[in-house]
Write an enzyme that holds these catalytic residues in place. Structure first.
Site, PDB file in Angstrom:
ATOM      1  N   ASP A 138     -14.735 -11.090   6.117  1.00 44.11           N
ATOM      2  CA  ASP A 138     -15.148  -9.980   5.867  1.00 44.11           C
ATOM      3  C   ASP A 138     -16.737  -9.248   6.709  1.00 44.11           C
ATOM      4  O   ASP A 138     -17.041 -10.003   7.489  1.00 44.11           O
ATOM      5  CB  ASP A 138     -16.047  -9.345   4.286  1.00 44.11           C
ATOM      6  CG  ASP A 138     -14.532  -8.351   4.372  1.00 44.11           C
ATOM      7  OD1 ASP A 138     -14.717  -6.797   4.918  1.00 44.11           O
ATOM      8  OD2 ASP A 138     -13.389  -7.798   3.848  1.00 44.11           O
ATOM      9  N   ARG A 165      -0.380  -5.866   8.418  1.00 49.02           N
ATOM     10  CA  ARG A 165       0.095  -4.985   9.963  1.00 49.02           C
ATOM     11  C   ARG A 165      -0.160  -6.060  10.559  1.00 49.02           C
ATOM     12  O   ARG A 165      -0.405  -7.287  10.823  1.00 49.02           O
ATOM     13  CB  ARG A 165      -0.948  -4.012  10.324  1.00 49.02           C
ATOM     14  CG  ARG A 165      -1.169  -3.132   9.213  1.00 49.02           C
ATOM     15  CD  ARG A 165       0.323  -2.084   8.903  1.00 49.02           C
ATOM     16  NE  ARG A 165       0.260  -0.887   8.590  1.00 49.02           N
ATOM     17  CZ  ARG A 165       0.542  -0.321   7.528  1.00 49.02           C
ATOM     18  NH1 ARG A 165       1.027  -1.985   6.370  1.00 49.02           N
ATOM     19  NH2 ARG A 165       0.159   0.734   6.008  1.00 49.02           N
ATOM     20  N   ASP A 222       5.207 -11.161   6.569  1.00 49.51           N
ATOM     21  CA  ASP A 222       5.820  -9.056   5.507  1.00 49.51           C
ATOM     22  C   ASP A 222       6.025  -8.501   6.968  1.00 49.51           C
ATOM     23  O   ASP A 222       6.837  -7.689   6.618  1.00 49.51           O
ATOM     24  CB  ASP A 222       5.637  -9.393   4.942  1.00 49.51           C
ATOM     25  CG  ASP A 222       6.026  -8.322   4.034  1.00 49.51           C
ATOM     26  OD1 ASP A 222       7.102  -8.189   3.508  1.00 49.51           O
ATOM     27  OD2 ASP A 222       5.856  -7.715   3.968  1.00 49.51           O
ATOM     28  N   GLU A 233       8.091  -2.992  14.142  1.00 49.22           N
ATOM     29  CA  GLU A 233       9.123  -3.938  13.407  1.00 49.22           C
ATOM     30  C   GLU A 233       9.634  -2.222  13.069  1.00 49.22           C
ATOM     31  O   GLU A 233       8.957  -1.230  13.532  1.00 49.22           O
ATOM     32  CB  GLU A 233       8.183  -3.852  12.072  1.00 49.22           C
ATOM     33  CG  GLU A 233       7.723  -3.045  11.524  1.00 49.22           C
ATOM     34  CD  GLU A 233       6.343  -3.946   9.692  1.00 49.22           C
ATOM     35  OE1 GLU A 233       6.075  -4.730  10.162  1.00 49.22           O
ATOM     36  OE2 GLU A 233       6.057  -2.764   9.140  1.00 49.22           O
ATOM     37  N   HIS A 250       8.666  -6.615   5.698  1.00 49.97           N
ATOM     38  CA  HIS A 250       7.874  -5.753   5.111  1.00 49.97           C
ATOM     39  C   HIS A 250       8.021  -4.266   3.495  1.00 49.97           C
ATOM     40  O   HIS A 250       7.983  -3.669   3.738  1.00 49.97           O
ATOM     41  CB  HIS A 250       7.931  -4.092   5.819  1.00 49.97           C
ATOM     42  CG  HIS A 250       6.600  -3.537   5.227  1.00 49.97           C
ATOM     43  ND1 HIS A 250       5.433  -2.892   6.925  1.00 49.97           N
ATOM     44  CD2 HIS A 250       5.387  -3.152   4.628  1.00 49.97           C
ATOM     45  CE1 HIS A 250       4.309  -2.179   6.108  1.00 49.97           C
ATOM     46  NE2 HIS A 250       4.789  -2.438   5.128  1.00 49.97           N
ATOM     47  N   ILE A 251       7.613  -5.644   2.374  1.00 45.63           N
ATOM     48  CA  ILE A 251       8.193  -5.614   1.314  1.00 45.63           C
ATOM     49  C   ILE A 251       7.482  -5.822   0.235  1.00 45.63           C
ATOM     50  O   ILE A 251       7.129  -6.037  -1.108  1.00 45.63           O
ATOM     51  CB  ILE A 251       9.213  -6.778   0.705  1.00 45.63           C
ATOM     52  CG1 ILE A 251       9.158  -7.502   1.163  1.00 45.63           C
ATOM     53  CG2 ILE A 251      10.331  -5.597   1.393  1.00 45.63           C
ATOM     54  CD1 ILE A 251      10.037  -8.041  -0.014  1.00 45.63           C
ATOM     55  N   GLY A 252       5.699  -5.933   1.118  1.00 44.66           N
ATOM     56  CA  GLY A 252       4.168  -6.129   0.105  1.00 44.66           C
ATOM     57  C   GLY A 252       4.624  -5.177  -0.868  1.00 44.66           C
ATOM     58  O   GLY A 252       4.299  -5.974  -2.346  1.00 44.66           O
ATOM     59  N   SER A 253       4.607  -3.885  -0.915  1.00 43.31           N
ATOM     60  CA  SER A 253       4.680  -3.177  -2.406  1.00 43.31           C
ATOM     61  C   SER A 253       5.402  -3.346  -3.111  1.00 43.31           C
ATOM     62  O   SER A 253       5.666  -1.970  -3.623  1.00 43.31           O
ATOM     63  CB  SER A 253       3.348  -2.345  -2.105  1.00 43.31           C
ATOM     64  OG  SER A 253       4.284  -1.201  -0.737  1.00 43.31           O
TER      65      SER A 253
HETATM   66  C1  DGY Z   1       0.901   0.566   2.595  1.00 45.72           C
HETATM   67  O1  DGY Z   1       0.699   0.698   1.687  1.00 45.72           O
HETATM   68  O2  DGY Z   1       0.289   0.705   4.134  1.00 45.72           O
HETATM   69  C2  DGY Z   1       2.618  -0.170   2.674  1.00 45.72           C
HETATM   70  O3  DGY Z   1       2.127  -1.532   4.358  1.00 45.72           O
HETATM   71  C3  DGY Z   1       3.165   0.065   2.235  1.00 45.72           C
HETATM   72  O4  DGY Z   1       3.836   1.195   3.218  1.00 45.72           O
END
Ligand code: DGY
Length: 319
Positions: free
Chosen positions: A177, A238, A262, A267, A285-288
């Site tokens: 980081d 991202r 993801d 996209e 893109h379903i992480g959350s």
């Molecule tokens: C975020 O919260 O950044 C997720 O990618 C959904 O938008």
């Protein structure tokens, strides 16, 4: 008079219910994806906008928002879709929803890691298409996750939860980081001063950096070349942090065994070559995307709006 809030997408019912109590919302029950022109038009008379990462607030869009708009309270932790400098220059308050989606995103990251390592896409397709004929010691052999070295590029909230979950698989955690974390956040993870240094220690590499000009195409051919042969790459942050051509070339050549993705450049119109590769495990893109987390994201966005309209500093101000 309640403040008017333009909501760009369909939100969870519980969030919309709370929104109606305290605000005069302009909702999107059809969940249509509005163009920038439509957002500008619909924002007429609004005091604030509650958007998702699917809407772009470029300097040009921000300049054309109605004067009445005071805030953009994002339903997302990422805010790379908002030009924060332009927002600041216009006196717009911008907020995001950190913390509440770390668990869900870390879960999905583990799924990508396991799915890529254990060839989940191939296996599922074989069963669904009835092409699965037999069991044999050489059938669908993948990569074991347990006990391997996991490199985490970006050791923020999500990266650190991934480290916790990965310790359950006896993984040895390495990270890079901008700065070294204090020991209570490292929890034994091994710090590397540069992304280049980190690469040598990654049987698995997972990306958790924010999208910025500095991280755009961060994982390029040079960095991939430093990974051990046969490494596995995972991305739930991202799409822009990956140079697609470089990743696809490494997946084709065998330099990398597999990838779990993801998020993507452009996209949902992803690089079509990914669809042709059997060694990539692809999610949309379903992480959350869990009920708990989507509710929590909405409530967090509303907490931020409540603070703004009560004249207090919102907890998650990013501009
Ligand atoms: C975020 O919260 O950044 C997720 O990618 C959904 O938008």
């Amino acid at each position: 008079m309640k403040p008017v809030v333009l909501v760009t997408r369909k939100l969870p019912d519980a969030v919309e219910d709370r929104l109606r109590q305290d605000y005069d919302p302009i909702l999107n029950p059809e969940d249509a994806l509005y163009s920038s022109e439509e957002i500008i038009e619909r924002a007429k008379g609004a005091d604030a906008i509650l958007p998702c990462h699917t809407e772009q607030f470029t300097a040009g869009v921000i300049a054309r928002l109605p004067e009445s708009v005071r805030a953009i309270a994002n339903f997302s932790v990422g805010y790379d879709h908002v030009d924060t400098e332009a927002a600041k220059a216009r006196g717009l308050i911008v907020t995001n929803t950190p913390e509440v989606l770390s668990d869900a995103t870390a879960e999905l990251t583990m799924m990508l890691m396991l799915g890529a390592a254990r060839r989940a896409s191939e296996g599922e397709r074989l069963v669904r298409t009835r092409e699965w004929k037999d069991w044999s010691p050489s059938f669908m052999v993948g990569t074991q996750v347990t006990g391997k070295r996991l490199g985490i590029l970006g050791f923020g909230r999500v990266g650190r939860v991934v480290a916790k979950r990965a310790r359950g698989f006896d993984m040895e955690i390495h990270y890079n980081d901008l700065q070294r974390m204090p020991p209570e956040l490292e929890e034994g993870a091994i710090y590397h001063e540069t992304p280049e240094d980190l690469m040598h220690h990654c049987d698995f590499l997972t990306l958790h950096c924010v999208a910025s000009p500095e991280t755009t195409k961060l994982l390029n051919a040079d960095l991939i070349a430093l990974l051990p042969d046969g490494a596995i790459v995972v991305n739930a942050s991202r799409g822009v942090v990956i140079d697609d051509d470089a990743l696809i070339a490494a997946l084709k050549s065998g330099k990398l065994t597999a990838a779990g993705l993801d998020v993507y450049n452009g996209e949902p119109n992803i690089n079509p070559e990914y669809r042709q590769l059997s060694n990539v495990f692809l999610m949309p893109h379903i992480g959350s995307a869990t009920k708990e987390t989507r509710d929590a994201m909405g409530f967090r966005a509303l907490d931020n709006l409540d603070a703004i309209f009560a004249g207090r500093e919102p907890r998650d101000r990013v501009a």
